[in-house]
Design a protein around this motif. Structure first.
Motif, PDB file in Angstrom:
ATOM      1  N   LEU A 155       0.830  -1.210   0.000  1.00 47.84           N
ATOM      2  CA  LEU A 155       0.000   0.000   0.000  1.00 47.84           C
ATOM      3  C   LEU A 155       0.861   1.255   0.000  1.00 47.84           C
ATOM      4  O   LEU A 155       0.561   2.225  -0.711  1.00 47.84           O
ATOM      5  N   GLU A 156       1.933   1.236   0.771  1.00 48.14           N
ATOM      6  CA  GLU A 156       2.820   2.397   0.828  1.00 48.14           C
ATOM      7  C   GLU A 156       3.465   2.655  -0.535  1.00 48.14           C
ATOM      8  O   GLU A 156       3.482   3.781  -1.028  1.00 48.14           O
ATOM      9  N   HIS A 157       3.976   1.596  -1.158  1.00 48.51           N
ATOM     10  CA  HIS A 157       4.603   1.754  -2.474  1.00 48.51           C
ATOM     11  C   HIS A 157       3.581   2.158  -3.533  1.00 48.51           C
ATOM     12  O   HIS A 157       3.877   2.973  -4.407  1.00 48.51           O
ATOM     13  N   SER A 158       2.399   1.603  -3.457  1.00 49.90           N
ATOM     14  CA  SER A 158       1.345   1.956  -4.409  1.00 49.90           C
ATOM     15  C   SER A 158       0.972   3.428  -4.284  1.00 49.90           C
ATOM     16  O   SER A 158       0.780   4.113  -5.290  1.00 49.90           O
ATOM     17  N   MET A 159       0.889   3.901  -3.040  1.00 48.03           N
ATOM     18  CA  MET A 159       0.546   5.302  -2.826  1.00 48.03           C
ATOM     19  C   MET A 159       1.644   6.215  -3.357  1.00 48.03           C
ATOM     20  O   MET A 159       1.364   7.233  -3.990  1.00 48.03           O
TER      21      MET A 159
ATOM     22  N   GLN B 293       1.285  -1.203 -13.322  1.00 43.93           N
ATOM     23  CA  GLN B 293       2.519  -1.125 -12.545  1.00 43.93           C
ATOM     24  C   GLN B 293       2.299  -1.679 -11.140  1.00 43.93           C
ATOM     25  O   GLN B 293       3.162  -2.367 -10.598  1.00 43.93           O
ATOM     26  N   ASN B 294       1.149  -1.366 -10.541  1.00 43.88           N
ATOM     27  CA  ASN B 294       0.835  -1.889  -9.215  1.00 43.88           C
ATOM     28  C   ASN B 294       0.755  -3.412  -9.244  1.00 43.88           C
ATOM     29  O   ASN B 294       1.258  -4.086  -8.347  1.00 43.88           O
ATOM     30  N   LEU B 295       0.106  -3.960 -10.262  1.00 45.86           N
ATOM     31  CA  LEU B 295      -0.005  -5.407 -10.392  1.00 45.86           C
ATOM     32  C   LEU B 295       1.371  -6.040 -10.547  1.00 45.86           C
ATOM     33  O   LEU B 295       1.685  -7.042  -9.897  1.00 45.86           O
ATOM     34  N   SER B 296       2.204  -5.437 -11.366  1.00 45.39           N
ATOM     35  CA  SER B 296       3.565  -5.939 -11.570  1.00 45.39           C
ATOM     36  C   SER B 296       4.353  -5.878 -10.263  1.00 45.39           C
ATOM     37  O   SER B 296       5.071  -6.820  -9.914  1.00 45.39           O
ATOM     38  N   MET B 297       4.210  -4.771  -9.539  1.00 43.63           N
ATOM     39  CA  MET B 297       4.911  -4.622  -8.266  1.00 43.63           C
ATOM     40  C   MET B 297       4.422  -5.668  -7.269  1.00 43.63           C
ATOM     41  O   MET B 297       5.209  -6.261  -6.538  1.00 43.63           O
TER      42      MET B 297
END
Length: 172
Positions: free
Chosen positions: A94-98, A130-134
């Motif tokens: 969540l932090e990286h996505s934000m 990108q979120n899915l890949s991450m």
């Protein structure tokens, strides 16, 4: 003077901003967040850090007042992660996505992107991808023992050019 603004919370639930020597409201704290001012909310008696609790209170009020960001389904899924072995991983995700979303949001506002005619829906799709890949990468790293790398495939496909007599005739 410290870079972090100290706000003391008293038992009567009042917030006291030590930087301006005045009582403030939750809305004032929200304004500090919006202005990117670093602050810390502490209990006036115990010096316990109450920053997260105060921020959650602001989010709760915003969710009740305005168009909510969190649907009931999202909140239920978040609750399911508490106590789960994946809780820490979900927090990092969540932090990286934000952070990624904030970077992309800065791109939305860029005059260059407006000039180039970037489609906001395309950018949102790219963020989701990108979120899915991450997320996939984080899962792979989570399940791979530390320091171990996956072995390269011994049977990597090779491209051999096979030509038929018909192909050779066409070339001539």
């Amino acid at each position: 003077m410290s870079d972090v603004r100290i706000i003391k919370k008293y038992p009567n639930r009042r917030l006291y901003d030590t930087a301006i020597s005045s009582y403030i409201t939750l809305n004032d704290v929200k304004e500090l967040v919006l202005s990117y001012t670093s602050f810390k909310v502490i209990d006036a008696k115990t010096n316990e850090d109450l920053t997260r609790t105060t921020l959650l209170q602001i989010i709760s009020e915003q969710e009740d007042k305005e168009s909510p960001i969190f649907t009931a389904e999202i909140l239920q899924n978040v609750i399911r992660f508490y106590g789960d072995s994946m809780q820490a991983m979900m927090s990092r995700f969540l932090e990286h996505s934000m952070k990624l979303f904030m970077e992309q949001q800065a791109g939305f506002k860029s005059p260059l992107n407006t000039f180039l005619g970037t489609n906001p829906m395309t950018m949102m799709q790219n963020i989701a991808e990108q979120n899915l890949s991450m997320w996939k990468s984080m899962q792979e790293n989570f399940y791979t023992p530390q320091g171990e790398q996956s072995a390269p495939d011994d049977k990597a496909p090779t491209q051999e050019s096979t030509t038929t007599s018909e192909d050779q005739k066409e070339k001539q």
